[in-house]
Motif scaffolding. Sequence first.
Motif, PDB file in Angstrom:
ATOM      1  N   GLN A  75       0.539  -1.444   0.123  1.00  0.00           N
ATOM      2  CA  GLN A  75       0.201   0.124  -0.098  1.00  0.00           C
ATOM      3  C   GLN A  75       1.063   1.424  -0.009  1.00  0.00           C
ATOM      4  O   GLN A  75       2.237   1.346   0.308  1.00  0.00           O
ATOM      5  CB  GLN A  75      -0.826  -0.074   0.826  1.00  0.00           C
ATOM      6  CG  GLN A  75      -2.061  -0.887   0.976  1.00  0.00           C
ATOM      7  CD  GLN A  75      -2.679  -0.632   2.351  1.00  0.00           C
ATOM      8  OE1 GLN A  75      -2.645  -0.671   3.383  1.00  0.00           O
ATOM      9  NE2 GLN A  75      -4.469  -1.416   2.252  1.00  0.00           N
ATOM     10  N   CYS A  76       0.698   2.418  -0.721  1.00  0.00           N
ATOM     11  CA  CYS A  76       1.265   3.030  -0.587  1.00  0.00           C
ATOM     12  C   CYS A  76       0.070   4.556   0.088  1.00  0.00           C
ATOM     13  O   CYS A  76      -1.143   4.845  -0.630  1.00  0.00           O
ATOM     14  CB  CYS A  76       1.660   4.171  -2.492  1.00  0.00           C
ATOM     15  SG  CYS A  76       2.309   5.365  -1.884  1.00  0.00           S
ATOM     16  N   LEU A  77       0.391   5.043   1.182  1.00  0.00           N
ATOM     17  CA  LEU A  77       0.092   6.164   2.024  1.00  0.00           C
ATOM     18  C   LEU A  77      -0.130   7.986   0.937  1.00  0.00           C
ATOM     19  O   LEU A  77       1.177   8.336   1.225  1.00  0.00           O
ATOM     20  CB  LEU A  77      -0.318   6.106   3.455  1.00  0.00           C
ATOM     21  CG  LEU A  77      -1.188   7.437   3.992  1.00  0.00           C
ATOM     22  CD1 LEU A  77      -2.540   7.124   4.358  1.00  0.00           C
ATOM     23  CD2 LEU A  77      -0.896   7.166   5.427  1.00  0.00           C
ATOM     24  N   GLY A  78      -1.117   8.726   0.693  1.00  0.00           N
ATOM     25  CA  GLY A  78      -0.423   9.536   0.197  1.00  0.00           C
ATOM     26  C   GLY A  78      -0.900  10.432   1.347  1.00  0.00           C
ATOM     27  O   GLY A  78      -1.767  10.731   2.346  1.00  0.00           O
ATOM     28  N   LEU A  79       0.196  11.662   1.465  1.00  0.00           N
ATOM     29  CA  LEU A  79       0.041  12.649   2.730  1.00  0.00           C
ATOM     30  C   LEU A  79      -0.282  13.539   2.771  1.00  0.00           C
ATOM     31  O   LEU A  79       0.271  14.242   1.954  1.00  0.00           O
ATOM     32  CB  LEU A  79       0.942  12.450   4.258  1.00  0.00           C
ATOM     33  CG  LEU A  79       0.873  11.659   5.535  1.00  0.00           C
ATOM     34  CD1 LEU A  79       1.765  12.154   6.257  1.00  0.00           C
ATOM     35  CD2 LEU A  79      -0.568  11.884   6.018  1.00  0.00           C
ATOM     36  N   ILE A  80      -1.470  14.703   2.290  1.00  0.00           N
ATOM     37  CA  ILE A  80      -1.772  15.627   2.394  1.00  0.00           C
ATOM     38  C   ILE A  80      -1.977  16.746   3.264  1.00  0.00           C
ATOM     39  O   ILE A  80      -2.577  16.349   4.301  1.00  0.00           O
ATOM     40  CB  ILE A  80      -2.307  15.945   0.720  1.00  0.00           C
ATOM     41  CG1 ILE A  80      -4.128  15.393   1.049  1.00  0.00           C
ATOM     42  CG2 ILE A  80      -1.782  15.057  -0.350  1.00  0.00           C
ATOM     43  CD1 ILE A  80      -4.983  15.182   0.404  1.00  0.00           C
ATOM     44  N   GLY A  81      -2.140  17.964   2.587  1.00  0.00           N
ATOM     45  CA  GLY A  81      -2.207  19.007   3.545  1.00  0.00           C
ATOM     46  C   GLY A  81      -1.737  20.533   3.212  1.00  0.00           C
ATOM     47  O   GLY A  81      -0.730  20.397   2.483  1.00  0.00           O
ATOM     48  N   GLY A  86       1.273  19.362   9.498  1.00  0.00           N
ATOM     49  CA  GLY A  86       1.677  18.435  10.409  1.00  0.00           C
ATOM     50  C   GLY A  86       1.830  17.710  10.188  1.00  0.00           C
ATOM     51  O   GLY A  86       2.586  16.575  10.406  1.00  0.00           O
ATOM     52  N   LYS A  87       2.461  17.938   8.709  1.00  0.00           N
ATOM     53  CA  LYS A  87       3.068  16.429   7.283  1.00  0.00           C
ATOM     54  C   LYS A  87       4.432  16.191   8.049  1.00  0.00           C
ATOM     55  O   LYS A  87       4.627  14.772   8.168  1.00  0.00           O
ATOM     56  CB  LYS A  87       2.957  16.928   6.430  1.00  0.00           C
ATOM     57  CG  LYS A  87       1.559  16.991   5.529  1.00  0.00           C
ATOM     58  CD  LYS A  87       1.424  17.350   4.303  1.00  0.00           C
ATOM     59  CE  LYS A  87       2.480  18.285   3.859  1.00  0.00           C
ATOM     60  NZ  LYS A  87       1.632  19.029   5.015  1.00  0.00           N
TER      61      LYS A  87
END
Length: 412
Positions: A75-81, A86-87
């Motif tokens: 799996q590949c989790l994208g962190l966006i914001g 707080g990434k």
Amino acid sequence: MSEVLVRCENVGKKFCRDLKSSLWYGVKDSLTDLFRRNQPAMAANTEPAGDAINKLRAGEFWANRNVSFELKRGQCLGLIGRNGAGKTTLLKMLSGLIKPDTGRIEVHGRTGALIALGAGFNPVLTGRENVFVNGSVLGVTKREMQRKLDEIVQFAEIEEFIDSPVRTYSSGMQVRLGFAIASTLEPDVLIIDEVLAVGDVGFRTKCYNRIFKLRNKASLIFVSHTMSHVDRLCSHAMVLHSGQCHFLGETNLAIDKYNTLFTSQAKPEQVAPGVEVHSVRFNGMENPQITTLSGADALTISMVTSLPSRVQELEVTVSFLDMSLDLISQASSRFVPSKLVTAKNPHVIKVHIPAINMGSGKRLLSIALVSSLTNEILYWGHGSWEMNVMNKVFVPTPSMLSAEFSLETAPG
């Protein structure tokens, strides 16, 4: 069933804005932890650590709070914001650089991380020496690093500079070497922050191709402000907002949530003195969002304005942006032979685009009015309107759209 390689449970991290207070709190917390470990019987009669750690002291704020997720192999989790969401703090906790104040983090297997530019490199050492240092930190034997060295150097494309000190490397060269080390050692968990944006287009393409190859064998956590890359690479995504998980789910839904947060703010509108905009209509409607256009559909924009007498000739530009406010395509009267000469107020500016030949998706529209003779910006609505474009087949988007422009005096 896929193996869970990363697990976060109610993870939180707080920082202090004041340096002196931060140092004092650090000493106090360290002594408290030491006391509780050495005096378990006495600790039972004092305030529970969980209650104390969940409270903010003077000057403190939560960089992350109550963040929970699981990530399985493949799996590949994208962190966006937004910036400051707080990434990077979360990535630092996942890679073990800092300790969470609340919650629990489990990371299984070898971890490769590319978080900050130049992180993990000793600037005095050469590139070759830094490769071996990074390998030893990850628990890789010298013999294995020697076997991987040529592949790392070739991928980073720094053969001529591998024996030069890292302090002489450009930012792009540091990113090349850092990614080559992190990805070549076949990590179980690969963490990538937005540092890849520093690299050139050719190297970024190589990186994304390698990420695709690693994705089936490892767990990936990917941070980027380029939503097309997140959509292409990630199996699901998390939207961080003010340090908390705002949404966790399918990538396309997460991108929509992110764009909603981004565009919910008041959009900038610049109006010069003496300029009035009375109305703007798109195919006869004031709100283009309710209209979905295909590539064969035409778009007519009618704008009623009053212009000051100092404006004699007008230049009109209509821009189409993605939801991250990056330019997709535009139409401009600058490239039309006939000039738009002003007359009596109010004026009706019309822009007719015969075909919306661009890729599908939500689009933001910008309209700019500029005085041709003085280059004064008379009006600029940057991303002020939203519309939908739907094409059943892939349509390459041209940088310039064909359009017809007219400027008349409004009737009546």
